[in-house]
Design a protein around this motif. Structure first.
Motif, short mmCIF file in Angstrom:
data_model
loop_
_atom_site.label_atom_id
_atom_site.label_comp_id
_atom_site.label_asym_id
_atom_site.label_seq_id
_atom_site.Cartn_x
_atom_site.Cartn_y
_atom_site.Cartn_z
N CYS A 176 -8.25 -7.85 -2.71
CA CYS A 176 -9.43 -7.04 -3.03
C CYS A 176 -9.94 -7.45 -4.41
O CYS A 176 -9.16 -7.63 -5.33
N CYS B 20 -11.85 -1.90 0.99
CA CYS B 20 -10.46 -1.90 0.56
C CYS B 20 -9.88 -0.50 0.71
O CYS B 20 -10.57 0.48 0.43
N ARG C 50 -11.39 -5.70 -6.53
CA ARG C 50 -11.25 -4.61 -7.48
C ARG C 50 -9.80 -4.43 -7.92
O ARG C 50 -9.51 -4.18 -9.07
N CYS C 51 -8.87 -4.56 -6.96
CA CYS C 51 -7.49 -4.20 -7.30
C CYS C 51 -6.46 -5.26 -6.93
O CYS C 51 -5.28 -5.05 -7.15
N CYS D 123 -8.25 0.88 -1.25
CA CYS D 123 -8.24 1.51 -2.57
C CYS D 123 -9.46 2.40 -2.76
O CYS D 123 -9.52 3.19 -3.70
N TRP E 75 0.81 -1.22 0.00
CA TRP E 75 0.00 0.00 0.00
C TRP E 75 0.84 1.27 0.00
O TRP E 75 0.47 2.27 -0.60
ZN LIG Z 1 -9.03 -2.58 -3.76
#
Ligand SMILES: [Zn+2]
Length: 138
Positions: A81, A101, A83-84, A103, A14
């Motif tokens: 996650c 998340c 999504r990412c 994100c 991250w």
């Molecule tokens: Zn994410």
């Protein structure tokens, strides 16, 4: 339960996409200028991680509401996650609003045109395992 290693990777990944660390006391934690050094984490990152481990109840990833102490507790697990593909804390049981998340507030992420965040070479197989796990879920 999220292992110390998994939480360390969570931090390393991250930070590479622009997340910062906040503290409950409002103090500013100096972020490492680099995360990796060849096959290993950079000394700066290791130092930052040691500071976090000394007072894990004080620090959290900016934009999230889970301290590192909570992440290291048995109540949380880190999963990719949807999504990412970055590690995201998943709580056992409610409240579901925590299953967000980091994100969510990073408008620059996910971004396929940027170099993807990476772990030191020695850690790469773990990330590949995460991705494989996501593929089998999706
Ligand atoms: Zn994410």
């Amino acid at each position: 339960m999220a292992s110390e290693l998994a939480v360390k990777q969570y931090l390393a990944l991250w930070l590479q996409v622009g997340k910062t660390i906040s503290s409950l006391q409002g103090e500013v934690l100096a972020l490492p200028s680099s995360i990796r050094q060849g096959k290993h984490y950079s000394l700066e990152f290791e130092q930052c991680w040691r500071v976090l481990l000394r007072h894990p109840h004080r620090y959290y990833l900016t934009g999230t509401d889970l301290t590192f102490e909570q992440l290291l507790s048995p109540a949380w697990e880190l999963n990719p996650c949807p999504r990412c593909v970055m590690p995201v804390p998943i709580g056992h049981g409610p409240p579901a609003e925590h299953n967000l998340c980091p994100c969510a507030d990073l408008c620059s992420w996910p971004n396929n045109e940027l170099p993807q965040p990476r772990l030191p070479v020695d850690e790469a197989p773990l990330m590949q395992a995460l991705r494989r796990r996501l593929e089998t879920v999706g």
